[in-house]
Design a protein around this motif. Structure first.
Motif: not given
Length: 248
Positions: A55-61
């Protein structure tokens, strides 16, 4: 009863009462063996932590190069640790109540604070095992390209102090909420506000060692002192009050 062969009179047999240390070892061993058999807590906590990283990766992508991930890394890491620990703490007393084990433990003539120390130790060990996997993955996915300051090994001390506080306070609160309706929500409602001073201190210390700006040791020292003081006070309070809480 045992019969005295010389007189033929039966005399009561005195059974030596196990020490508190023996009770502690037996309880910790019970939790460890149960988890090794079911792998319920470790599997759920590990999978949840990995999903948080996704989720972090998707939010910060889509954040681009303007995002300073170093400044955010401490907060992101501790948010993942905190929410993962909530899932594990909710499950730590699940099998105790489901199988009637907790009622049986209440019949054992032992100090109830030993039960707290044993359960907190087991929760600490399980959370530490999850962190061993999650923290390197967090570094790889989010800090692998930008790098971190040479002071990053101090993060291990921050994780140790923070995890002790989470395990101690969380064990106390999970005991309070184990028999309540919606215990998942109740634990979060009680745990997050009560652990806020510890979370704030750990995020501050983690950010200081990861960024490594000038004078970071001052921030690190003050934050670690606050986190350590929180651990001492809250764990002692939980230990003293546990007899009342678990017997209520």
């Amino acid at each position: 009863m045992a019969q005295d062969l010389s007189t033929g009179v039966e005399r009561p047999v005195r059974v030596k009462r196990p020490s508190a240390w023996a009770h502690y070892r037996a309880l910790v061993r019970k939790d460890m063996l149960h988890e090794m058999h079911t792998k319920d807590m470790l599997t759920s906590m590990g999978l949840y932590a990995l999903l948080v990283l996704v989720v972090y990766g998707a939010a910060l992508a889509q954040a681009g190069s303007q995002l300073d991930i170093q400044q955010m890394a401490g907060g992101l890491l501790w948010a993942a640790v905190l929410f993962t620990s909530l899932l594990g703490l909710n499950r730590s007393f699940g099998h105790e109540t489901a199988d009637g084990c907790l009622d049986g433990l209440m019949l054992v003539p032992m100090d109830r604070s030993v039960l707290f120390l044993a359960k907190a130790t087991a929760n600490l060990a399980f959370l530490a095992l999850v962190e061993v996997v999650v923290v390197p993955l967090f570094f790889f996915f989010f800090l692998g390209t930008v790098g971190v300051a040479p002071s990053w090994p101090l993060l291990l001390a921050v994780l140790a102090v923070g995890t002790v506080g989470i395990a101690g306070v969380g064990t106390m609160l999970s005991t309070i909420t184990v028999n309540t309706r919606g215990r998942d929500v109740m634990l979060a409602v009680l745990f997050i506000p009560l652990s806020f001073p510890l979370l704030w201190s750990c995020v501050s210390a983690a950010t200081a060692v990861l960024v490594g700006a000038e004078g970071f040791m001052d921030t690190f020292t003050v934050s670690m002192a606050l986190a350590g003081g929180y651990d001492v006070v809250m764990v002692l309070v939980s230990w003293v009050l546990y007899d009342f809480v678990v017997s209520a």
